[in-house]
Design a protein around this motif. Sequence first.
Motif, mmCIF file in Angstrom:
data_model
loop_
_atom_site.group_PDB
_atom_site.id
_atom_site.type_symbol
_atom_site.label_atom_id
_atom_site.label_comp_id
_atom_site.label_asym_id
_atom_site.label_seq_id
_atom_site.Cartn_x
_atom_site.Cartn_y
_atom_site.Cartn_z
ATOM 1 N N PHE A 109 -3.288 3.773 -2.334
ATOM 2 C CA PHE A 109 -3.621 2.698 -3.264
ATOM 3 C C PHE A 109 -2.826 1.443 -2.943
ATOM 4 C CE2 PHE A 109 -0.174 5.130 -5.135
ATOM 5 C CZ PHE A 109 0.712 4.171 -5.601
ATOM 6 N N LEU A 110 -3.403 0.332 -3.358
ATOM 7 C CA LEU A 110 -2.754 -0.974 -3.227
ATOM 8 C C LEU A 110 -2.201 -1.380 -4.576
ATOM 9 C CD1 LEU A 110 -2.144 -3.706 -1.779
ATOM 10 C CD2 LEU A 110 -4.430 -4.434 -2.476
ATOM 11 N N ALA A 111 -0.899 -1.620 -4.629
ATOM 12 C CA ALA A 111 -0.286 -2.187 -5.830
ATOM 13 C C ALA A 111 -0.434 -3.703 -5.741
ATOM 14 C CB ALA A 111 1.179 -1.793 -5.920
ATOM 15 N N ALA A 112 -1.114 -4.301 -6.696
ATOM 16 C CA ALA A 112 -1.421 -5.730 -6.666
ATOM 17 C C ALA A 112 -0.146 -6.571 -6.652
ATOM 18 C CB ALA A 112 -2.295 -6.087 -7.862
ATOM 19 N N PRO A 113 -0.269 -7.868 -6.321
ATOM 20 C CA PRO A 113 0.929 -8.714 -6.179
ATOM 21 C C PRO A 113 1.845 -8.750 -7.393
ATOM 22 C CG PRO A 113 -0.967 -9.817 -5.232
ATOM 23 C CD PRO A 113 -1.493 -8.582 -5.898
ATOM 24 N N HIS B 219 -3.830 0.468 -13.368
ATOM 25 C CA HIS B 219 -3.699 1.856 -12.937
ATOM 26 C C HIS B 219 -4.600 2.071 -11.736
ATOM 27 C CE1 HIS B 219 -6.721 1.592 -16.276
ATOM 28 N NE2 HIS B 219 -7.492 2.007 -15.273
ATOM 29 N N THR B 220 -4.460 3.213 -11.102
ATOM 30 C CA THR B 220 -5.369 3.588 -10.024
ATOM 31 C C THR B 220 -5.722 5.059 -10.147
ATOM 32 O OG1 THR B 220 -5.776 3.391 -7.645
ATOM 33 C CG2 THR B 220 -3.624 4.235 -8.299
ATOM 34 N N ARG B 221 -6.734 5.477 -9.383
ATOM 35 C CA ARG B 221 -7.260 6.815 -9.522
ATOM 36 C C ARG B 221 -6.751 7.748 -8.436
ATOM 37 N NH1 ARG B 221 -10.217 3.348 -12.051
ATOM 38 N NH2 ARG B 221 -11.572 3.929 -13.767
ATOM 39 N N VAL B 222 -6.797 9.040 -8.724
ATOM 40 C CA VAL B 222 -6.284 10.068 -7.819
ATOM 41 C C VAL B 222 -7.438 10.950 -7.356
ATOM 42 C CG1 VAL B 222 -4.745 12.061 -7.622
ATOM 43 C CG2 VAL B 222 -4.036 10.065 -8.957
ATOM 44 N N THR B 223 -7.429 11.325 -6.074
ATOM 45 C CA THR B 223 -8.436 12.223 -5.515
ATOM 46 C C THR B 223 -7.923 13.656 -5.529
ATOM 47 O OG1 THR B 223 -9.300 10.492 -4.071
ATOM 48 C CG2 THR B 223 -9.804 12.759 -3.467
ATOM 49 N N LEU B 224 -8.724 14.565 -6.050
ATOM 50 C CA LEU B 224 -8.372 15.981 -6.121
ATOM 51 C C LEU B 224 -9.205 16.771 -5.114
ATOM 52 C CD1 LEU B 224 -8.460 16.369 -10.008
ATOM 53 C CD2 LEU B 224 -6.467 15.871 -8.576
ATOM 54 N N SER B 225 -8.597 17.749 -4.474
ATOM 55 C CA SER B 225 -9.340 18.640 -3.584
ATOM 56 C C SER B 225 -9.327 20.047 -4.163
ATOM 57 C CB SER B 225 -8.731 18.637 -2.175
ATOM 58 O OG SER B 225 -7.434 19.199 -2.190
ATOM 59 N N SER B 226 -10.160 20.919 -3.626
ATOM 60 C CA SER B 226 -10.325 22.247 -4.203
ATOM 61 C C SER B 226 -9.185 23.198 -3.853
ATOM 62 C CB SER B 226 -11.656 22.858 -3.733
ATOM 63 O OG SER B 226 -11.677 22.929 -2.312
ATOM 64 N N ASN B 227 -8.295 22.793 -2.956
ATOM 65 C CA ASN B 227 -7.230 23.702 -2.527
ATOM 66 C C ASN B 227 -5.900 23.435 -3.220
ATOM 67 O OD1 ASN B 227 -6.520 21.307 -1.369
ATOM 68 N ND2 ASN B 227 -6.452 22.053 0.749
ATOM 69 N N GLY B 228 -5.945 22.724 -4.356
ATOM 70 C CA GLY B 228 -4.728 22.500 -5.117
ATOM 71 C C GLY B 228 -3.893 21.338 -4.627
ATOM 72 N N ASN B 229 -4.490 20.441 -3.847
ATOM 73 C CA ASN B 229 -3.786 19.254 -3.382
ATOM 74 C C ASN B 229 -4.451 18.001 -3.952
ATOM 75 O OD1 ASN B 229 -1.808 20.409 -1.412
ATOM 76 N ND2 ASN B 229 -3.690 21.160 -0.458
ATOM 77 N N ALA B 230 -3.643 17.042 -4.268
ATOM 78 C CA ALA B 230 -4.139 15.755 -4.758
ATOM 79 C C ALA B 230 -3.559 14.655 -3.897
ATOM 80 C CB ALA B 230 -3.744 15.557 -6.220
ATOM 81 N N SER B 231 -4.307 13.561 -3.757
ATOM 82 C CA SER B 231 -3.828 12.461 -2.919
ATOM 83 C C SER B 231 -4.408 11.143 -3.391
ATOM 84 C CB SER B 231 -4.208 12.698 -1.458
ATOM 85 O OG SER B 231 -5.616 12.712 -1.312
ATOM 86 N N ILE C 159 0.841 -1.192 0.000
ATOM 87 C CA ILE C 159 0.000 0.000 0.000
ATOM 88 C C ILE C 159 0.882 1.249 0.000
ATOM 89 C CG2 ILE C 159 -1.738 1.303 1.291
ATOM 90 C CD1 ILE C 159 -2.780 -1.307 2.386
ATOM 91 N N TYR C 160 0.466 2.257 -0.777
ATOM 92 C CA TYR C 160 1.255 3.484 -0.901
ATOM 93 C C TYR C 160 0.346 4.701 -0.750
ATOM 94 C CZ TYR C 160 4.837 0.426 -2.779
ATOM 95 O OH TYR C 160 5.751 -0.577 -2.921
ATOM 96 N N ASP C 161 0.938 5.771 -0.245
ATOM 97 C CA ASP C 161 0.306 7.097 -0.231
ATOM 98 C C ASP C 161 1.021 7.979 -1.255
ATOM 99 O OD1 ASP C 161 -1.568 6.662 1.729
ATOM 100 O OD2 ASP C 161 -0.320 7.418 3.360
ATOM 101 N N LEU C 162 0.257 8.678 -2.081
ATOM 102 C CA LEU C 162 0.804 9.664 -3.019
ATOM 103 C C LEU C 162 0.109 11.000 -2.774
ATOM 104 C CD1 LEU C 162 2.472 10.415 -5.619
ATOM 105 C CD2 LEU C 162 0.365 9.919 -6.888
ATOM 106 N N THR C 163 0.895 12.052 -2.641
ATOM 107 C CA THR C 163 0.342 13.414 -2.560
ATOM 108 C C THR C 163 1.151 14.317 -3.475
ATOM 109 O OG1 THR C 163 1.747 14.029 -0.686
ATOM 110 C CG2 THR C 163 -0.414 13.099 -0.166
ATOM 111 N N TYR C 164 0.520 15.367 -3.983
ATOM 112 C CA TYR C 164 1.232 16.374 -4.763
ATOM 113 C C TYR C 164 0.385 17.643 -4.814
ATOM 114 C CZ TYR C 164 -1.728 14.769 -8.700
ATOM 115 O OH TYR C 164 -2.781 14.423 -9.511
ATOM 116 N N GLU C 165 1.045 18.736 -5.176
ATOM 117 C CA GLU C 165 0.369 20.014 -5.367
ATOM 118 C C GLU C 165 0.177 20.252 -6.858
ATOM 119 O OE1 GLU C 165 2.784 22.928 -3.479
ATOM 120 O OE2 GLU C 165 2.719 21.947 -1.511
ATOM 121 N N TYR C 166 -0.937 20.879 -7.217
ATOM 122 C CA TYR C 166 -1.205 21.155 -8.625
ATOM 123 C C TYR C 166 -1.979 22.459 -8.749
ATOM 124 C CZ TYR C 166 -6.122 19.931 -7.992
ATOM 125 O OH TYR C 166 -7.435 19.913 -7.587
#
Length: 572
Positions: free
Chosen positions: A267-271, A252-264, A225-232
């Motif tokens: 996700f689980l990378a399969a075996p 692939h997996t999906r990314v969640t976007l927030s209204s303040n310019g942050n994405a997170s 399992i991994y956490d990804l965050t970034y600013e956009y």
Amino acid sequence: MNTIKILSVVALSSLAVACSKEKDTSTNDPSFSALSFSDLTVSEDFNWSSSINGNFTVVLDAPSNLYTENQPVELQDVDGNVLQTAVINGGQTSFSVSIPEQNTELFAYYPNTQDRVQINTNKSTTTLKIEEIDFEAGLGSSFFKSGTQVKKTSGNNLILEGDFENSSPQLDSRSFTKVRTAGAWYRYNSAGQIALRNGTNVFTSNTVGEDGRILQSVQIAGDQIYDLTYEYSGNAGFFILFMDNDQKYIGHTRVTLSSNGNASCTFLAAPNVRHIQLYGFAGSNEHLDNINMTQVPEVDSDGDNVIDRKDYYPNDPTRSYATFFPTVGRQILAFEDLWPYNGDNDFNDVVLSNHVEFARDASYNLVSASVKVQLNAMGAGLANGVGLQLLDNNKIPFSNNIISSIALKQGNTVSKLDASVLNGVLVVENLISALKPYYSNTGSGPRSAPQEFEFTIEFNSNAGSVTIIPDFYIFRTNERGREIHLPGFHGTEATDRTLFNTGDDVNGTYKNSKGLPWAIEVIYPYSLYFSHPLEKVDIVTAYPQFQGWASSNGMNNKKWMLYPTQGKIFVP
């Protein structure tokens, strides 16, 4: 622990389903006018199992650039619990299941892309469509969703130069599905550049009307399992792509976007995933910055290399995964015991409730089977025993012995290995003498809470990772070869085959000339109790909808067992 795994099954065979129409009429069709079990007219191939029972094939409809061969597909219940896992072979895979007709929903889930579809249990094949991602649509792609930012896990950032302060990406215009060398940024096109914005370096585009594109690959072990965050800003963002050991794009997996310019994204990378590739894009008035990806720590309490999240036995290093028979619920077997002669058709001579839990090690090899056999009723005046033989997925005996020993659970003093049957167990040799206290539970004679015979079978190395079908049957205590099996099973090597084609038997099929059996099966939910008929009460009288179910080859009245005639059934 909240997931259950099973060995990979890659076998395609026709579905054997007792009930195959979508609509359950649940009525007494006047065209079915049998007054008793012996009056029934049934299909020659009817299997007498009130269940959804057989092999379900899942066919993947995937984009052409997505590699799916040997990738996992999960069989899940409605709550997302994993019942089985199989792998793709030739664009499809299959699951062998035995589940109740009542309120059971199954889903096929492709973990590499998180696509899920409900399995149509009235058909042998279900198509799992993998959504095609438009990687050219940027933020307009279905790859992205809005929501609340996920708090990132503290730890080492797996992304090199995630803040772009000392980064000089090389140009590499190969397809974005081609894995780049880990540990560096690569520009996908000449429009991509690192530029100073508001006192900090960011990734952006140097060309109006054209997105700059950038990639970085991270090599991983898979099943983590991994956490990804970034600013956009604007419509800038990242796709997260999965590649296998051969560097083929598998998901692939999906990314969640927030209204303040942050994405997170958590996700689980399969075996099978060995490379995670970030594929970013930003227009000339947009940017990406401060990319951070960390691995979420997980616990393996017993050190068997299977994390607790997936370990059904998190404190036992010899056992990791569990599979069950039936897949959901328990197996009810109701017998008439006068074979090869017809009986009185109350199907209460012996009524069993069975459940088996197969334990597997970290390599999916069989370790043990915990067996529970409950005697719900014994209306027979004859002394009968209960036997068990372990068969392969096609109901064929194994050529080698796969059992090393048997261990009895507390209160069970009678079960033992069957010396006359390969991979056989004598659950009880004489039910009359084994019951303490004695009971019949048929409305005629003593009644008692059902007695349970519980034991554990330990497997040897011959068992490997095979799938096992348990064949529970009864036999005459003083005439071992007089076995009675559910139709579809063919008797053990201890069966007296000279009894075939005698009395009312036809060719050892455990059916008479009208196709009527000496045993029926009901796969039943744990929460419900199957109330068998009282002594001398014909099952058609006890359950009026039974005749419509049997006479329609199981297509109608699928829930016949929920509508008894009061006063004609045993109520515990």
